[in-house]
Design a protein around this motif. Structure first.
Motif, mmCIF file in Angstrom:
data_model
loop_
_atom_site.group_PDB
_atom_site.id
_atom_site.type_symbol
_atom_site.label_atom_id
_atom_site.label_comp_id
_atom_site.label_asym_id
_atom_site.label_seq_id
_atom_site.Cartn_x
_atom_site.Cartn_y
_atom_site.Cartn_z
ATOM 1 N N HIS A 1 0.434 -1.014 -0.371
ATOM 2 C CA HIS A 1 0.204 0.147 0.221
ATOM 3 C C HIS A 1 0.853 0.735 -0.117
ATOM 4 O O HIS A 1 0.017 2.660 -0.154
ATOM 5 C CB HIS A 1 -0.517 -0.251 0.987
ATOM 6 N N GLN A 2 2.264 1.350 0.292
ATOM 7 C CA GLN A 2 2.729 2.460 -0.126
ATOM 8 C C GLN A 2 3.148 2.993 -1.086
ATOM 9 O O GLN A 2 3.147 3.948 -1.280
ATOM 10 C CB GLN A 2 4.693 1.905 0.186
ATOM 11 N N PHE A 3 2.771 2.065 -2.693
ATOM 12 C CA PHE A 3 2.647 2.533 -3.879
ATOM 13 C C PHE A 3 1.584 2.963 -4.079
ATOM 14 O O PHE A 3 1.431 3.554 -5.360
ATOM 15 C CB PHE A 3 3.179 1.591 -4.641
ATOM 16 N N THR A 4 0.608 3.022 -3.239
ATOM 17 C CA THR A 4 -0.942 3.526 -3.410
ATOM 18 C C THR A 4 -1.622 4.082 -2.050
ATOM 19 O O THR A 4 -2.361 4.141 -1.372
ATOM 20 C CB THR A 4 -1.403 2.049 -3.768
ATOM 21 N N SER A 5 -0.661 5.742 -2.072
ATOM 22 C CA SER A 5 -1.305 6.238 -0.789
ATOM 23 C C SER A 5 -2.166 7.255 -1.186
ATOM 24 O O SER A 5 -2.908 7.460 -0.190
ATOM 25 C CB SER A 5 0.319 6.882 -0.035
ATOM 26 N N GLN A 6 -2.050 7.784 -2.082
ATOM 27 C CA GLN A 6 -3.073 8.697 -2.305
ATOM 28 C C GLN A 6 -4.732 8.158 -2.415
ATOM 29 O O GLN A 6 -3.636 6.783 -3.523
ATOM 30 C CB GLN A 6 -3.014 9.331 -3.306
ATOM 31 N N THR A 7 -5.638 9.130 -2.303
ATOM 32 C CA THR A 7 -7.028 8.411 -2.579
ATOM 33 C C THR A 7 -7.135 7.729 -4.259
ATOM 34 O O THR A 7 -7.266 6.695 -4.329
ATOM 35 C CB THR A 7 -7.879 9.676 -2.310
ATOM 36 N N TRP A 8 -6.663 8.720 -5.084
ATOM 37 C CA TRP A 8 -6.467 8.412 -6.509
ATOM 38 C C TRP A 8 -5.785 7.447 -6.405
ATOM 39 O O TRP A 8 -6.259 6.876 -8.096
ATOM 40 C CB TRP A 8 -6.731 9.941 -7.476
ATOM 41 N N GLN A 9 -4.886 7.147 -6.403
ATOM 42 C CA GLN A 9 -3.759 5.896 -6.635
ATOM 43 C C GLN A 9 -4.729 4.554 -6.201
ATOM 44 O O GLN A 9 -5.136 3.773 -7.174
ATOM 45 C CB GLN A 9 -2.560 6.078 -6.163
ATOM 46 N N ILE A 10 -5.319 4.472 -5.137
ATOM 47 C CA ILE A 10 -6.306 3.418 -4.564
ATOM 48 C C ILE A 10 -7.285 3.669 -5.009
ATOM 49 O O ILE A 10 -7.838 2.275 -6.497
ATOM 50 C CB ILE A 10 -6.826 3.977 -2.996
ATOM 51 N N ASP A 11 -8.427 4.856 -5.718
ATOM 52 C CA ASP A 11 -9.507 4.336 -6.854
ATOM 53 C C ASP A 11 -8.514 3.560 -8.392
ATOM 54 O O ASP A 11 -9.239 2.778 -8.798
ATOM 55 C CB ASP A 11 -9.907 5.579 -7.122
ATOM 56 N N LEU A 12 -7.265 4.340 -8.616
ATOM 57 C CA LEU A 12 -6.654 3.910 -9.913
ATOM 58 C C LEU A 12 -6.023 2.045 -9.867
ATOM 59 O O LEU A 12 -6.752 1.413 -10.530
ATOM 60 C CB LEU A 12 -5.609 4.246 -10.354
ATOM 61 N N ARG A 13 -5.803 1.354 -8.494
ATOM 62 C CA ARG A 13 -5.948 0.248 -8.494
ATOM 63 C C ARG A 13 -6.925 -0.544 -8.637
ATOM 64 O O ARG A 13 -7.391 -2.102 -8.921
ATOM 65 C CB ARG A 13 -4.525 -0.515 -7.286
ATOM 66 N N LEU A 14 -7.960 -0.041 -8.080
ATOM 67 C CA LEU A 14 -8.896 -1.098 -7.497
ATOM 68 C C LEU A 14 -9.979 -1.057 -8.919
ATOM 69 O O LEU A 14 -10.348 -2.162 -9.365
ATOM 70 C CB LEU A 14 -10.316 -0.052 -6.783
ATOM 71 N N GLY A 15 -9.615 0.085 -9.693
ATOM 72 C CA GLY A 15 -10.778 0.172 -11.074
ATOM 73 C C GLY A 15 -9.714 -0.816 -11.956
ATOM 74 O O GLY A 15 -10.647 -1.203 -12.530
#
Length: 310
Positions: free
Chosen positions: A171-185
């Motif tokens: 999760h260090q590489f997806t710390s921002q909300t938009w990065q989390i949304d990108l990975r989930l998408g």
């Protein structure tokens, strides 16, 4: 102070038992997978058949994934910090091979569809050369999410970021909300496409199974069971992509709960799907089981004939 010390000691004892239990499971799965990989390379019938080539690819992917995730688990439990550049290597391997297994499962399902629904074209569409190209395509498709996530991570990053020491976590590489949304998408898109492929293959094989008779009906039904098992395995494999976000949320609440959730996730969504591969394509395949028994009871170095072409 005494109460806190007792609680910390209890947590450490729990962690030690969890680590030992995981090591036993990982060692057992690696031994089983290694035996099957060795069996695959002993007979030309296996390494010239796309079905077994894809099976071996999934086994190798599972072994690498187990080794890397287990190393990360041990480092995390021991609270060992490392430079982000080294953590990046762990992330790339775990991210790419986290997708290689489900993508390979989808390819194996398509191979079963071609074998059962298009038997006259199976030899042409599923040759050894096409199998090698298929492996390259699988790794290419599996690398796309990792590349996109890293681009989103390094775009706003500073130059000294890779020298920073910290405990490695995905999760260090997806710390921002938009990065989390990108990975989930990305994960949801892959999940949807793979599910559609499996449902399509299941419907087509079901149609053939209803119209078939004798040995063809038996083969079609076995293909249906294989597709269903692939669906279950695929669901478990893709669920693991949600685990880092769940664990990161739980960590903010309680470290004890975080360890429990992470241990449960690792068992259910990392180990279980990878112990299903030997069951689905290894122990359920008559020819592979015959070869496995032969080389397990004999010795891999002994040259005895074993006809698997019949």
């Amino acid at each position: 102070m005494v109460g806190n010390t007792s609680a910390n000691a209890s947590v450490r004892t729990q962690i030690n038992w969890e680590v030992i239990f995981v090591q036993i499971l990982v060692f057992a799965f690696l031994c089983i997978n290694t035996m099957m990989i060795l069996t695959f390379f002993t007979r030309a019938y296996f390494y010239t058949n796309i079905r077994y080539i894809l099976f071996a690819t999934s086994l190798l992917s599972d072994c690498l994934m187990l080794i890397v995730t287990n190393a990360l688990l041990i480092l995390s439990y021991s609270r060992t910090a490392m430079p982000l550049s080294l953590c990046l290597v762990f992330f790339v391997v775990s991210s790419v091979y986290g997708f290689v297994t489900p993508v390979t499962l989808t390819a194996m399902t398509l191979e079963r569809y071609v074998a059962i629904c298009m038997p006259l074209r199976h030899a042409q569409l599923c040759s050894k050369l096409r199998a090698l190209w298929c492996i390259f395509i699988i790794h290419g498709i599996s690398s796309v999410p990792c590349v996109l996530i890293l681009l989103s991570f390094f775009a706003p990053a500073t130059q000294n970021l890779l020298r920073k020491f910290q405990i490695c976590a995905v999760h260090q590489f997806t710390s921002q909300t938009w990065q989390i949304d990108l990975r989930l998408g990305i994960s949801q898109t892959y999940f949807l496409i793979m599910c559609l492929v499996i449902m399509f293959c299941y419907a087509k094989i079901m149609k053939v199974a209803k119209a078939a008779s004798g040995d063809n009906k038996k083969s079609s039904r076995k293909g249906l069971r294989t597709v269903i098992l692939h669906g279950v395995q695929l669901l478990l494999c893709l669920t693991q992509m949600w685990c880092p976000f769940i664990e990161a949320a739980v960590l903010k609440i309680s470290f004890v709960a975080f360890n429990t959730v992470r241990f449960s996730n690792y068992i259910l969504f990392y180990l279980v799907p990878r112990c299903l591969s030997p069951l689905i394509y290894g122990l359920r395949d008559d020819k592979f089981v015959l070869a496995l028994k032969y080389y397990a009871l004999c010795d891999f170095r002994r040259n005895k004939s074993l006809d698997l072409t019949r």
